[in-house]
Design a protein around this motif. Structure first.
Motif, short mmCIF file in Angstrom:
data_model
loop_
_atom_site.label_atom_id
_atom_site.label_comp_id
_atom_site.label_asym_id
_atom_site.label_seq_id
_atom_site.Cartn_x
_atom_site.Cartn_y
_atom_site.Cartn_z
N GLY A 57 1.16 -1.32 -0.04
CA GLY A 57 0.01 -0.22 0.02
C GLY A 57 0.71 1.22 0.00
N VAL A 58 0.30 2.27 0.64
CA VAL A 58 1.34 3.61 0.66
C VAL A 58 1.66 3.78 1.98
N TYR A 59 2.81 4.71 2.24
CA TYR A 59 3.54 4.80 3.45
C TYR A 59 2.52 4.92 4.71
N LEU A 79 9.83 2.27 -0.53
CA LEU A 79 9.88 3.30 0.50
C LEU A 79 9.31 4.80 0.09
N ASN A 80 9.59 4.89 -1.56
CA ASN A 80 9.03 6.06 -2.12
C ASN A 80 7.42 6.12 -2.33
N SER A 81 6.52 5.17 -1.98
CA SER A 81 5.03 4.87 -2.29
C SER A 81 4.31 5.90 -1.16
N GLY A 82 4.41 7.14 -1.37
CA GLY A 82 3.62 7.98 -0.44
C GLY A 82 2.38 8.31 -0.84
N MET A 264 0.18 4.29 -5.21
CA MET A 264 -0.26 3.08 -5.27
C MET A 264 0.20 1.86 -5.96
N LYS A 265 0.64 2.29 -7.42
CA LYS A 265 0.87 1.35 -8.25
C LYS A 265 2.36 1.08 -8.54
N ASP A 271 9.30 -6.28 -6.07
CA ASP A 271 9.65 -5.19 -4.70
C ASP A 271 9.38 -6.06 -3.53
N ILE A 272 8.03 -6.68 -3.62
CA ILE A 272 7.62 -7.19 -2.53
C ILE A 272 8.78 -8.33 -1.91
#
Ligand code: 13P
Ligand code: SF4
Length: 308
Positions: A57-59, A79-82, A264-265, A271-272
């Protein structure tokens, strides 16, 4: 072994779970333990006995999981999914806003940082915002950061003035009234379902407005066969997938092609896998902030919901 199997094996090995917001790329569902909206995922984060929570999800969502399970390791795939909306308010601006309206309770949308939650009275999600504000039993309330969700809440409650901060979601605001008009012309038989983060011109002209979960439930129950989805693409993708899988024979059309949250995308299966393998991108929050921000979320969960 393919990537999906590798992630599943790593989860077992590390006693980890994956919580996935339904705006994520749909292939992530294959490795997920729980997929849903913010409220559902917060509840799952609070009650899990896993050692590691990976939050697809996001941060702010991963931060909320950490607040509810401070002794667990919480990881974010990138880390940059804000969240653009959450980043629209910082503690300095929150202070200015609160000082302008002293002695009024303040509600924060879960789409906010832990520092903001630590300085607010109670949290809400789009699923329970109306209920939370109502439960306060006050005539005036401050609401941050989303102006549109705040004004939506005000429209649902008689006699409560909701004073909103001027934050917004750039993805939901991309939907315009003319998109609704076009959809009505093209698909006169369809029902239009929108999220309360949308502009009032959109929500006022929709057939139903609700949180992600409410939209999904409405679509499932409705006898209608065609729906226009006025929220993030992930919702339409999952509804179309489930319609095929469970033979609902329903069609879900995204209102325009560009309703995609870029943050979100950002997360991919790669990455996971890497985040879980290396246990990287761990969420860390200052202990003093944890205590106050946790209280803000727990008040929400205790007020209207039991942790089922
Ligand atoms: P939900 O509360 O419906 O999950 O929405 C979260 C969000 O970020 C909407 O843009
Ligand atoms: Fe934030 Fe909007 Fe993306 Fe939701 S859709 S995470 S509110 S930027």
């Amino acid at each position: 072994m393919n990537l999906v199997d590798k992630i599943k094996e790593l989860k077992k090995e590390k006693n980890a779970i994956i919580l996935t917001h339904c705006y994520q790329n749909i292939e992530i569902d294959e490795v997920s333990d729980f997929v849903g909206d913010s409220l559902y995922l917060s509840k799952m984060a609070a009650k899990t006995d896993a050692d590691i929570i990976l939050f697809a999800g996001v941060y702010f969502m991963a931060q909320s999981a950490k607040l509810l399970s401070p002794n667990k390791k919480v990881l974010l795939p990138t880390l940059n999914s804000g969240c653009h909306m959450a980043d629209m308010i910082d503690v300095e601006n929150l202070k200015i806003f609160k000082n302008k309206y002293p002695n009024i309770p303040i509600v924060c949308y879960i789409n906010s940082t832990a520092e903001i939650k630590a300085n607010c009275d109670i949290c809400c999600t789009s699923s329970n915002a109306v209920e939370i504000v109502k439960s306060l039993g006050v005539k005036e309330v401050l609401f941050v950061p989303d102006n549109y969700l705040g004004k939506y809440v005000e429209s649902k409650l008689k006699n409560v003035k909701v004073i909103t901060y001027n934050g917004f979601c750039p993805t939901h605001l991309r939907i315009r009234k003319c998109d609704i008009d076009n959809a009505r012309k093209l698909y006169p038989d369809a029902l239009i379902l929108s999220h309360p983060e949308c502009h009032q011109d959109v929500t006022n002209n929709s057939d139903f407005t609700g949180s992600t979960k409410e939209i999904v439930e409405f679509a499932k129950k409705s006898p209608n066969k065609r729906f226009i989805i006025a929220t993030e693409k992930g919702v339409a993708d999952r509804l179309n997938r489930d319609s095929k899988l469970y033979h609902w024979n329903k069609e879900f059309i995204l209102i325009t092609e560009n309703i995609i949250c870029p943050d979100m995308k950002r997360n991919t299966l790669e990455d996971i896998y890497t985040a879980l393998l290396e246990e990287k991108h761990e969420i860390a929050i200052d202990s003093e902030i944890i205590n106050r921000a946790k209280n803000c979320i727990e008040k929400m969960l205790n007020k209207t919901y039991s942790l089922v």
